[in-house]
Design a protein around this motif. Structure first.
Motif, PDB file in Angstrom:
ATOM      1  N   ALA A   1       0.849  -1.190   0.000  1.00  0.00           N
ATOM      2  CA  ALA A   1       0.000   0.000   0.000  1.00  0.00           C
ATOM      3  C   ALA A   1       0.887   1.244   0.000  1.00  0.00           C
ATOM      4  N   PRO A   2       0.407   2.355  -0.542  1.00  0.00           N
ATOM      5  CA  PRO A   2       1.195   3.594  -0.511  1.00  0.00           C
ATOM      6  C   PRO A   2       1.554   3.982   0.925  1.00  0.00           C
ATOM      7  N   PHE A   3       2.740   4.516   1.105  1.00  0.00           N
ATOM      8  CA  PHE A   3       3.189   4.918   2.448  1.00  0.00           C
ATOM      9  C   PHE A   3       2.619   6.304   2.759  1.00  0.00           C
ATOM     10  N   VAL A   4       1.315   6.318   3.007  1.00  0.00           N
ATOM     11  CA  VAL A   4       0.561   7.561   3.144  1.00  0.00           C
ATOM     12  C   VAL A   4      -0.318   7.483   4.383  1.00  0.00           C
ATOM     13  N   ALA A   5      -0.363   8.572   5.144  1.00  0.00           N
ATOM     14  CA  ALA A   5      -1.289   8.730   6.258  1.00  0.00           C
ATOM     15  C   ALA A   5      -2.407   9.673   5.839  1.00  0.00           C
ATOM     16  N   TYR A   6      -3.557   9.571   6.518  1.00  0.00           N
ATOM     17  CA  TYR A   6      -4.746  10.302   6.077  1.00  0.00           C
ATOM     18  C   TYR A   6      -5.443  11.011   7.231  1.00  0.00           C
ATOM     19  N   LEU A   7      -6.008  12.169   6.917  1.00  0.00           N
ATOM     20  CA  LEU A   7      -6.961  12.857   7.778  1.00  0.00           C
ATOM     21  C   LEU A   7      -8.248  12.945   6.970  1.00  0.00           C
ATOM     22  N   ARG A   8      -9.311  12.302   7.464  1.00  0.00           N
ATOM     23  CA  ARG A   8     -10.552  12.183   6.691  1.00  0.00           C
ATOM     24  C   ARG A   8     -11.728  12.780   7.465  1.00  0.00           C
ATOM     25  N   VAL A   9     -12.701  13.269   6.710  1.00  0.00           N
ATOM     26  CA  VAL A   9     -13.959  13.740   7.291  1.00  0.00           C
ATOM     27  C   VAL A   9     -15.097  12.890   6.743  1.00  0.00           C
ATOM     28  N   TYR A  10     -15.935  12.388   7.663  1.00  0.00           N
ATOM     29  CA  TYR A  10     -17.133  11.630   7.319  1.00  0.00           C
ATOM     30  C   TYR A  10     -18.344  12.509   7.637  1.00  0.00           C
ATOM     31  N   GLU A  11     -19.111  12.873   6.616  1.00  0.00           N
ATOM     32  CA  GLU A  11     -20.292  13.717   6.802  1.00  0.00           C
ATOM     33  C   GLU A  11     -21.571  12.881   6.762  1.00  0.00           C
ATOM     34  N   PRO A  12     -22.635  13.337   7.441  1.00  0.00           N
ATOM     35  CA  PRO A  12     -23.915  12.645   7.310  1.00  0.00           C
ATOM     36  C   PRO A  12     -24.365  12.624   5.846  1.00  0.00           C
ATOM     37  N   LEU A  13     -24.767  11.466   5.355  1.00  0.00           N
ATOM     38  CA  LEU A  13     -25.194  11.333   3.966  1.00  0.00           C
ATOM     39  C   LEU A  13     -26.310  12.316   3.633  1.00  0.00           C
ATOM     40  N   SER A  14     -27.183  12.567   4.611  1.00  0.00           N
ATOM     41  CA  SER A  14     -28.347  13.428   4.366  1.00  0.00           C
ATOM     42  C   SER A  14     -27.977  14.877   4.094  1.00  0.00           C
ATOM     43  N   THR A  15     -26.738  15.292   4.394  1.00  0.00           N
ATOM     44  CA  THR A  15     -26.351  16.696   4.224  1.00  0.00           C
ATOM     45  C   THR A  15     -25.801  17.007   2.831  1.00  0.00           C
TER      46      THR A  15
ATOM     47  N   VAL B   1     -18.238   6.577  17.047  1.00  0.00           N
ATOM     48  CA  VAL B   1     -17.449   7.799  17.183  1.00  0.00           C
ATOM     49  C   VAL B   1     -17.544   8.318  18.621  1.00  0.00           C
ATOM     50  N   PRO B   2     -16.442   8.328  19.371  1.00  0.00           N
ATOM     51  CA  PRO B   2     -16.480   8.902  20.726  1.00  0.00           C
ATOM     52  C   PRO B   2     -16.820  10.392  20.656  1.00  0.00           C
ATOM     53  N   THR B   3     -17.614  10.865  21.609  1.00  0.00           N
ATOM     54  CA  THR B   3     -18.019  12.267  21.591  1.00  0.00           C
ATOM     55  C   THR B   3     -17.842  12.891  22.963  1.00  0.00           C
ATOM     56  N   GLY B   4     -17.476  14.170  22.967  1.00  0.00           N
ATOM     57  CA  GLY B   4     -17.449  14.939  24.197  1.00  0.00           C
ATOM     58  C   GLY B   4     -18.851  15.362  24.595  1.00  0.00           C
ATOM     59  N   GLU B   5     -18.951  16.074  25.713  1.00  0.00           N
ATOM     60  CA  GLU B   5     -20.259  16.430  26.258  1.00  0.00           C
ATOM     61  C   GLU B   5     -21.085  17.284  25.312  1.00  0.00           C
ATOM     62  N   SER B   6     -20.452  18.176  24.563  1.00  0.00           N
ATOM     63  CA  SER B   6     -21.197  19.113  23.715  1.00  0.00           C
ATOM     64  C   SER B   6     -21.158  18.731  22.240  1.00  0.00           C
ATOM     65  N   ALA B   7     -20.713  17.525  21.927  1.00  0.00           N
ATOM     66  CA  ALA B   7     -20.566  17.102  20.531  1.00  0.00           C
ATOM     67  C   ALA B   7     -21.708  16.183  20.119  1.00  0.00           C
ATOM     68  N   THR B   8     -22.182  16.383  18.891  1.00  0.00           N
ATOM     69  CA  THR B   8     -23.216  15.541  18.299  1.00  0.00           C
ATOM     70  C   THR B   8     -22.692  15.001  16.977  1.00  0.00           C
ATOM     71  N   VAL B   9     -22.939  13.724  16.717  1.00  0.00           N
ATOM     72  CA  VAL B   9     -22.513  13.107  15.462  1.00  0.00           C
ATOM     73  C   VAL B   9     -23.717  12.419  14.825  1.00  0.00           C
ATOM     74  N   GLY B  10     -23.881  12.643  13.517  1.00  0.00           N
ATOM     75  CA  GLY B  10     -24.948  11.964  12.798  1.00  0.00           C
ATOM     76  C   GLY B  10     -26.014  12.921  12.299  1.00  0.00           C
ATOM     77  N   PRO B  11     -27.097  12.390  11.741  1.00  0.00           N
ATOM     78  CA  PRO B  11     -27.458  10.965  11.704  1.00  0.00           C
ATOM     79  C   PRO B  11     -26.606  10.187  10.711  1.00  0.00           C
ATOM     80  N   GLY B  12     -26.640   8.874  10.855  1.00  0.00           N
ATOM     81  CA  GLY B  12     -25.878   8.015   9.956  1.00  0.00           C
ATOM     82  C   GLY B  12     -26.645   7.716   8.694  1.00  0.00           C
ATOM     83  N   PRO B  13     -25.977   7.121   7.715  1.00  0.00           N
ATOM     84  CA  PRO B  13     -24.559   6.787   7.777  1.00  0.00           C
ATOM     85  C   PRO B  13     -23.684   8.022   7.566  1.00  0.00           C
ATOM     86  N   LEU B  14     -22.479   7.984   8.115  1.00  0.00           N
ATOM     87  CA  LEU B  14     -21.483   9.017   7.867  1.00  0.00           C
ATOM     88  C   LEU B  14     -20.589   8.526   6.725  1.00  0.00           C
TER      89      LEU B  14
END
Length: 290
Positions: free
Chosen positions: A3-17, A83-96
């Motif tokens: 595999a390519p010797f590459v690291a990644y930073l990715r963003v997963y967005e809610p499909l509905s957006t 996805v771990p979340t802090g107290e004020s964080a919201t993730v979703g709806p899925g799928p991301l």
């Protein structure tokens, strides 16, 4: 082929957006089957090779022979419950979902190569480096002006400021694949990036890590606030032994450096940075051998 010797930073967005036309393409990609994150680098590599080997060849992967987008993107998917979340964080709806955005990313990389590579190298790759290839790549990049690619990548090493976005205690290690990654809620990633930027700017000024943190924070702001962010070592794990992975405290060290800079403890900052530099320099140095 590795595999390519590459690291990644990715963003997963809610499909509905996503806009309806893009969403339809992503739904089709999900029907075909999402790509596993630890297979994404190989998939990108094969898509690029295919674009060069077909007749007629394509300038960029993910496009048809006439230079237009070729259709449904490859996509990665995450369940918001993972996805771990802090107290004020919201993730979703899925799928991301995280489109690989290969066409746009390849165009941006080509523009960067043509702008920075030495003239003999540009000439060897493109007989007319200021001609159609450059114009086409620039047009594709301009098409991205109202959006943002969902993936940033780094060859041979992980940019140290990226570790400021994650919780060091929530590292994910693949038992079989050896993968190393983190998943974080967008709100938590933005909060950590903003704090790290403020502290770094006060201690170091507007240079190096501060600039990367500013640019990364601006990139994160372009996505839906209920998204997820993934830091993935990708193909770099092929360079790392089990002992290397076990000894890796990069995230802990970066967070400790930020805390130490905030307290004004320059000795701790220097010691931890030197340890990080030595750890990653061993892997980054292999670029010279390739």
């Amino acid at each position: 082929m590795p595999a390519p010797f590459v690291a990644y930073l990715r963003v997963y967005e809610p499909l509905s957006t996503f806009a309806p036309t893009v969403r339809d393409q992503l739904v089709e990609a999900l029907r075909r089957g999402p790509i596993a994150p630890d297979h994404a680098g190989v998939r990108e590599q094969r898509r690029w090779l295919h674009s060069q080997l077909v007749a007629p060849s394509r300038l960029l992967p993910g496009e048809a022979a006439d230079g237009t987008p070729a259709g449904a993107e490859d996509v990665l998917v995450v369940d918001p419950d993972d996805v771990p979340t802090g107290e004020s964080a919201t993730v979703g709806p899925g799928p991301l979902v995280c489109p690989l955005d290969l066409r746009g990313r390849s165009a941006a990389a080509l523009v960067g190569f043509l702008a920075s590579a030495e003239v003999p190298l540009r000439g060897a790759v493109f007989p007319d480096p200021d001609g159609d290839a450059k114009s086409h790549a620039n047009r594709v990049v301009q098409e991205l002006s109202d959006t943002a690619v969902h993936v940033l990548s780094s060859t041979w090493t992980v940019p140290l400021p990226w570790f400021a976005l994650v919780d060091p205690t929530e590292r994910i290690e693949g038992t079989d694949s050896g993968a190393v990654s983190w998943l974080v809620a967008m709100a938590d990633a933005r909060r950590r990036a903003a704090r790290a930027h403020t502290v770094s700017e006060g201690a170091l000024g507007d240079q190096g890590p501060t600039r990367i943190l500013r640019e990364t924070g601006r990139w994160l702001e372009r996505f839906h606030p209920h998204s997820a962010v993934e830091l993935d070592y990708g193909g770099l794990v092929q360079l790392m032994s089990a002992e290397d992975v076990q000894a890796d405290t990069s995230a802990e060290d970066v967070h400790a450096i930020i805390d130490a800079m905030e307290r004004g403890e320059s000795t701790e900052v220097a010691e931890r940075y030197e340890a990080l530099r030595d750890f990653w320099a061993e892997f980054a140095a292999r670029e010279r051998y390739n």
